[in-house]
Scaffold this motif. Structure first.
Motif, PDB file in Angstrom:
ATOM      1  N   VAL A 136      -2.984  -4.720  -4.931  1.00 36.95           N
ATOM      2  CA  VAL A 136      -2.126  -5.403  -3.958  1.00 36.95           C
ATOM      3  C   VAL A 136      -2.067  -6.903  -4.240  1.00 36.95           C
ATOM      4  CG1 VAL A 136      -1.862  -5.959  -1.511  1.00 36.95           C
ATOM      5  CG2 VAL A 136      -2.397  -3.627  -2.212  1.00 36.95           C
ATOM      6  N   SER A 140       1.397  -8.699  -4.891  1.00 30.94           N
ATOM      7  CA  SER A 140       1.939  -9.542  -3.826  1.00 30.94           C
ATOM      8  C   SER A 140       1.671 -11.033  -4.004  1.00 30.94           C
ATOM      9  CB  SER A 140       1.412  -9.080  -2.464  1.00 30.94           C
ATOM     10  OG  SER A 140       0.014  -9.250  -2.391  1.00 30.94           O
ATOM     11  N   CYS A 166       2.033  -1.112  -1.477  1.00 33.46           N
ATOM     12  CA  CYS A 166       1.115  -1.564  -0.424  1.00 33.46           C
ATOM     13  C   CYS A 166       0.937  -0.506   0.656  1.00 33.46           C
ATOM     14  CB  CYS A 166       1.629  -2.857   0.204  1.00 33.46           C
ATOM     15  SG  CYS A 166       1.910  -4.198  -0.973  1.00 33.46           S
ATOM     16  N   TYR A 170      -2.618   1.605   1.280  1.00 29.89           N
ATOM     17  CA  TYR A 170      -3.363   1.359   2.510  1.00 29.89           C
ATOM     18  C   TYR A 170      -2.977   2.290   3.655  1.00 29.89           C
ATOM     19  CZ  TYR A 170      -5.270  -2.990   0.624  1.00 29.89           C
ATOM     20  OH  TYR A 170      -5.936  -3.921  -0.128  1.00 29.89           O
ATOM     21  N   ALA A 177      -1.610  -3.053   4.981  1.00 30.17           N
ATOM     22  CA  ALA A 177      -0.294  -2.834   4.378  1.00 30.17           C
ATOM     23  C   ALA A 177       0.721  -3.825   4.930  1.00 30.17           C
ATOM     24  CB  ALA A 177       0.179  -1.407   4.624  1.00 30.17           C
ATOM     25  N   ALA A 180       0.014  -7.319   3.385  1.00 31.99           N
ATOM     26  CA  ALA A 180       0.433  -7.401   1.981  1.00 31.99           C
ATOM     27  C   ALA A 180       1.946  -7.439   1.853  1.00 31.99           C
ATOM     28  CB  ALA A 180      -0.146  -6.223   1.208  1.00 31.99           C
TER      29      ALA A 180
END
Length: 189
Positions: A136, A140, A166, A170, A177, A180
């Motif tokens: 992630v 991100s 993401c 998650y 999530a 992110a």
């Protein structure tokens, strides 16, 4: 004297120009890096965080982004190693999307599916959590979004694939999530 200086400046300008076409091996290197990274994340080609087996992926990434390095602070940490590798492969795909938008979108979908599948195959524990955070963070926070295509359809497909990683890692609607995705969205605006 003036001629020599102008020749030096002209030579320097030629070496700093952006390429006029896609590198001929970029597409095959992307899919090679995807396969290597997936195997590495699962533990078939060493494992993330061991401090040595990230080499083949970084070597492939450095063909296109020579400044990519695994700093000493990143070695031995699954999260940090995964972040550098994921960022590098993602940047390679974004670079391809500049030249071939839809091919870049399809490669990003393959990449996101490979990341989610590799994460899903890891046994529960701190290593799985470190890999998730590295994936992630690599997508991100570290990815160079300016490399992305300007084609609308391909850009939407790439963004959708990146955001889906993401939530698929998650769990849809989880706090991690959402956080992110918010970081990624803020970088894309």
């Amino acid at each position: 004297m003036f001629r020599q200086m102008s020749n030096q400046l002209a030579a320097a300008a030629k070496t700093t120009e952006t390429p006029k076409a896609i590198a001929p091996t970029l597409r095959s290197d992307i899919y090679t890096a995807i396969d290597q990274t997936k195997s590495w994340l699962i533990g078939g080609l060493g494992q993330a965080g061991d401090g040595i087996t990230y080499g083949p992926m970084v070597a492939t990434i450095q063909k296109y982004f020579p400044d990519t390095k695994m700093g000493l602070e990143n070695i031995g940490s699954a999260e940090s190693e995964v972040s550098v590798v994921v960022c590098g492969v993602t940047n390679m795909i974004l670079e391809m999307s500049k030249w071939e938008g839809m091919a870049g979108g399809m490669a990003m979908r393959t990449w996101s599916d490979a990341l989610v599948e590799a994460h899903g195959r890891l046994p529960a524990g701190s290593r799985k959590d470190g890999v998730a955070k590295g994936i992630v963070r690599g997508i991100s926070q570290n990815t160079d979004i300016t490399l992305m295509t300007k084609e609308f359809t391909a850009k939407i497909q790439i963004i959708s694939s990146l955001k889906s990683v993401c939530s698929r890692i998650y769990g849809a609607g989880s706090a991690d999530a959402r956080q992110a995705e918010a970081v990624l969205s803020s970088r894309l605006i």
